[in-house]
Design a protein around this motif. Structure first.
Motif, PDB file in Angstrom:
ATOM      1  N   PHE A 112      14.419  49.288  64.057  1.00 37.70           N
ATOM      2  CA  PHE A 112      13.205  49.402  63.251  1.00 37.70           C
ATOM      3  C   PHE A 112      12.725  48.005  62.857  1.00 37.70           C
ATOM      4  O   PHE A 112      13.532  47.140  62.508  1.00 37.70           O
ATOM      5  CB  PHE A 112      13.480  50.182  61.958  1.00 37.70           C
ATOM      6  CG  PHE A 112      13.938  51.603  62.168  1.00 37.70           C
ATOM      7  CD1 PHE A 112      13.041  52.651  62.123  1.00 37.70           C
ATOM      8  CD2 PHE A 112      15.278  51.881  62.414  1.00 37.70           C
ATOM      9  CE1 PHE A 112      13.458  53.962  62.309  1.00 37.70           C
ATOM     10  CE2 PHE A 112      15.709  53.186  62.607  1.00 37.70           C
ATOM     11  CZ  PHE A 112      14.805  54.229  62.557  1.00 37.70           C
ATOM     12  N   ILE A 113      11.409  47.788  62.917  1.00 34.67           N
ATOM     13  CA  ILE A 113      10.828  46.566  62.356  1.00 34.67           C
ATOM     14  C   ILE A 113       9.793  46.998  61.329  1.00 34.67           C
ATOM     15  O   ILE A 113       8.895  47.800  61.659  1.00 34.67           O
ATOM     16  CB  ILE A 113      10.192  45.680  63.453  1.00 34.67           C
ATOM     17  CG1 ILE A 113      11.283  45.142  64.388  1.00 34.67           C
ATOM     18  CG2 ILE A 113       9.421  44.519  62.830  1.00 34.67           C
ATOM     19  CD1 ILE A 113      10.786  44.261  65.513  1.00 34.67           C
ATOM     20  N   ASP A 114       9.937  46.491  60.104  1.00 27.34           N
ATOM     21  CA  ASP A 114       9.026  46.846  59.016  1.00 27.34           C
ATOM     22  C   ASP A 114       8.870  48.350  58.869  1.00 27.34           C
ATOM     23  O   ASP A 114       7.764  48.854  58.634  1.00 27.34           O
ATOM     24  CB  ASP A 114       7.651  46.223  59.273  1.00 27.34           C
ATOM     25  CG  ASP A 114       7.424  45.033  58.353  1.00 27.34           C
ATOM     26  OD1 ASP A 114       8.312  44.750  57.520  1.00 27.34           O
ATOM     27  OD2 ASP A 114       6.375  44.390  58.481  1.00 27.34           O
ATOM     28  N   GLY A 115       9.933  49.063  59.047  1.00 24.56           N
ATOM     29  CA  GLY A 115       9.896  50.505  58.836  1.00 24.56           C
ATOM     30  C   GLY A 115       9.458  51.316  60.034  1.00 24.56           C
ATOM     31  O   GLY A 115       9.534  52.540  60.006  1.00 24.56           O
ATOM     32  N   SER A 116       8.979  50.654  61.097  1.00 22.48           N
ATOM     33  CA  SER A 116       8.550  51.404  62.281  1.00 22.48           C
ATOM     34  C   SER A 116       9.653  51.399  63.330  1.00 22.48           C
ATOM     35  O   SER A 116      10.256  50.359  63.586  1.00 22.48           O
ATOM     36  CB  SER A 116       7.304  50.764  62.902  1.00 22.48           C
ATOM     37  OG  SER A 116       6.228  50.851  62.027  1.00 22.48           O
ATOM     38  N   LEU A 117       9.854  52.550  63.941  1.00 21.76           N
ATOM     39  CA  LEU A 117      10.818  52.643  65.026  1.00 21.76           C
ATOM     40  C   LEU A 117      10.245  51.924  66.244  1.00 21.76           C
ATOM     41  O   LEU A 117       9.169  52.272  66.735  1.00 21.76           O
ATOM     42  CB  LEU A 117      11.062  54.123  65.350  1.00 21.76           C
ATOM     43  CG  LEU A 117      12.048  54.445  66.461  1.00 21.76           C
ATOM     44  CD1 LEU A 117      13.451  53.986  66.102  1.00 21.76           C
ATOM     45  CD2 LEU A 117      12.039  55.947  66.730  1.00 21.76           C
ATOM     46  N   VAL A 118      10.943  50.886  66.723  1.00 26.96           N
ATOM     47  CA  VAL A 118      10.398  50.095  67.839  1.00 26.96           C
ATOM     48  C   VAL A 118      11.296  50.141  69.078  1.00 26.96           C
ATOM     49  O   VAL A 118      11.069  49.394  70.024  1.00 26.96           O
ATOM     50  CB  VAL A 118      10.170  48.614  67.431  1.00 26.96           C
ATOM     51  CG1 VAL A 118       9.182  48.507  66.300  1.00 26.96           C
ATOM     52  CG2 VAL A 118      11.488  47.923  67.097  1.00 26.96           C
ATOM     53  N   THR A 119      12.320  50.978  69.053  1.00 28.64           N
ATOM     54  CA  THR A 119      13.300  50.973  70.144  1.00 28.64           C
ATOM     55  C   THR A 119      12.627  51.008  71.511  1.00 28.64           C
ATOM     56  O   THR A 119      13.074  50.355  72.452  1.00 28.64           O
ATOM     57  CB  THR A 119      14.260  52.173  69.992  1.00 28.64           C
ATOM     58  OG1 THR A 119      14.655  52.268  68.632  1.00 28.64           O
ATOM     59  CG2 THR A 119      15.498  52.007  70.868  1.00 28.64           C
ATOM     60  N   ASP A 120      11.551  51.767  71.638  1.00 29.58           N
ATOM     61  CA  ASP A 120      10.878  51.893  72.937  1.00 29.58           C
ATOM     62  C   ASP A 120       9.552  51.130  72.995  1.00 29.58           C
ATOM     63  O   ASP A 120       8.770  51.323  73.919  1.00 29.58           O
ATOM     64  CB  ASP A 120      10.625  53.376  73.236  1.00 29.58           C
ATOM     65  CG  ASP A 120      11.940  54.106  73.470  1.00 29.58           C
ATOM     66  OD1 ASP A 120      12.895  53.466  73.925  1.00 29.58           O
ATOM     67  OD2 ASP A 120      12.002  55.316  73.173  1.00 29.58           O
ATOM     68  N   VAL A 121       9.303  50.281  71.992  1.00 31.77           N
ATOM     69  CA  VAL A 121       8.057  49.510  71.981  1.00 31.77           C
ATOM     70  C   VAL A 121       8.285  48.223  72.784  1.00 31.77           C
ATOM     71  O   VAL A 121       9.300  47.550  72.592  1.00 31.77           O
ATOM     72  CB  VAL A 121       7.647  49.170  70.516  1.00 31.77           C
ATOM     73  CG1 VAL A 121       6.458  48.229  70.494  1.00 31.77           C
ATOM     74  CG2 VAL A 121       7.351  50.448  69.750  1.00 31.77           C
TER      75      VAL A 121
END
Ligand code: ATP
Length: 378
Positions: free
Chosen positions: A79-88
């Motif tokens: 997570f970055i800044d509360g957003s799930l980014v694993t697939d970003v």
């Protein structure tokens, strides 16, 4: 877009993760059969300077690349800044990265190198001009806009790399051994500068190094890593004073292991005896040990003192006395040391009365910060 079979690509904030700037939940990365990062759990606060510290091959760069999005985990979430980014994908994560070798575009000018990330994000020309000028001024590079990287010193190239990472106003700044190619004096000056800029901008930073003194002097907190695992996450002072295990103790600062016996276990503390003295230590590292067990007491060099009164724990013979200006390092042979020799650090004035190699001394254990561990392999 990075993807793993059967996974949704979700970027909405989740309530549980809003508080951390970066969060790793049980992240594992394998390369074939080898595990580079094993179940990493890590929370980094907004504006925090977090260092990943450990020996070569322990997984520091792998962890950094997972946060950057250059690698995808086999298990776990990021997570970055509360957003799930694993697939970003990397370009959409808003991270700025500085590599050990700077990785500047050699054919581009300083200004074009710095502007690159803004252009790629479709920022307007005027805005790019202003932001590039501002960040170059901050990095003391005004006047160097038209130069190519090969026309700059190592330190200046490093500043361009940092300017390029900062100009996009990243949510997280990732620094992968950024000082290791600089000579010692320049390294010290750059460390001070980077820390000052980081604090001023309040940018959350993950810094990779295998240099413990660099880690201790720069970091708000340090994650000490070994063989793909995070062993302990703590402030520099807590790591130094209360290392959780034998590896952290030996990797951070200096110290000696003394043969000791466990006398008593209580909730938070335990008592061990060393020679003729009892020493209170935290009980957690000794969990599972019973009174009477042989344990190793880890002491810092400054917590051993030469004594002429009755408080000595044991005796030893000076093997070498090394003058270091404001202090003297004394190497002492004694059967009480787990490997036969220990190191003490005396203020120069306290060492004045001690003659050199061969002299017999009595040693007291002072200070509150000794830690005991089960014997190696136990
Ligand atoms: P250093 O300080 O030397 O850079 P490190 O702590 O950053 O080391 P990593 O680069 O993260 O370590 O490597 C961790 C482990 O993963 C090592 O055993 C390494 O050989 C392995 N590894 C890293 N990248 C790859 C890859 N692309 N393919 C296969 N193995 C890899």
């Amino acid at each position: 877009m990075l993807s793993r079979p059967g996974r949704a690509s979700v970027t909405a904030p989740t309530a549980a993760s809003v508080e951390a700037a970066v969060r790793l939940d049980g992240v594992t990365k394998r390369f074939g059969p080898s595990v580079a990062l094993d179940q990493a759990w890590l929370k980094i606060g907004r504006g925090e300077f977090m260092t990943l510290l450990g020996p070569s091959g322990c997984g520091k760069t792998t962890l950094l690349n997972l946060v950057a999005g250059f690698l995808a985990p086999n298990e776990g979430e990021i997570f970055i800044d509360g957003s799930l980014v694993t697939d970003v994908p990397a370009f959409a994560r808003q991270t700025g990265i500085v590599f050990q070798n700077y990785a500047l575009f050699p054919h581009m000018t300083v200004a074009s190198n710095v502007a690159y990330g803004l252009k790629a994000r479709g920022v307007g020309k005027d805005e790019i001009g202003k932001r590039v000028a501002d960040v170059l001024a901050m990095m003391k590079l005004t006047g160097y806009e038209a130069r190519k990287p090969r026309e700059l010193s190592g330190g200046q190239q490093q500043r361009v790399a940092l300017a390029r990472a900062l100009v996009i106003e990243p949510k997280v700044l990732l620094l992968d051994e950024p000082f290791s190619a600089l000579d010692k004096n320049l390294r010290g000056a750059m460390q001070v500068e980077v820390k000052e800029i980081q604090r001023r901008l309040g940018v959350t930073t993950i810094f990779v190094t295998h240099d413990q003194s660099e880690a201790l002097s720069l970091s708000d907190r340090i994650a000490v890593m070994s063989a793909g695992r995070i062993c302990q996450i703590d402030t520099p002072e807590a790591l130094y004073r209360r290392p959780a295990d034998r590896f952290v103790a030996s990797f951070i600062g200096e110290g000696s292991l003394l043969s000791a016996t466990l006398d008593r276990m209580e909730d938070d503390s335990a008592t061990v005896s060393v020679g003729r003295r009892a020493v209170t230590v935290p009980s957690a590292p000794l969990a599972g040990q019973s009174p009477g067990a042989r344990v190793d007491l880890f002491v810092r060099p400054e917590h051993l003192q030469v004594t002429t009164t009755g408080d000595a724990a044991f005796e030893g013979e000076v093997a070498a006395s090394i003058y270091q200006g404001d202090h003297v390092d004394l190497y002492v042979d004694t059967p009480q040391a787990a490997n036969g020799r220990l190191m003490m650090r005396l203020a120069a004035r306290d060492a004045a009365g001690i003659s050199g190699a061969g002299s017999k001394i009595a040693i007291a254990i002072t200070g509150e910060d000794a830690v005991a561990f089960p014997p190696a392999g136990a």
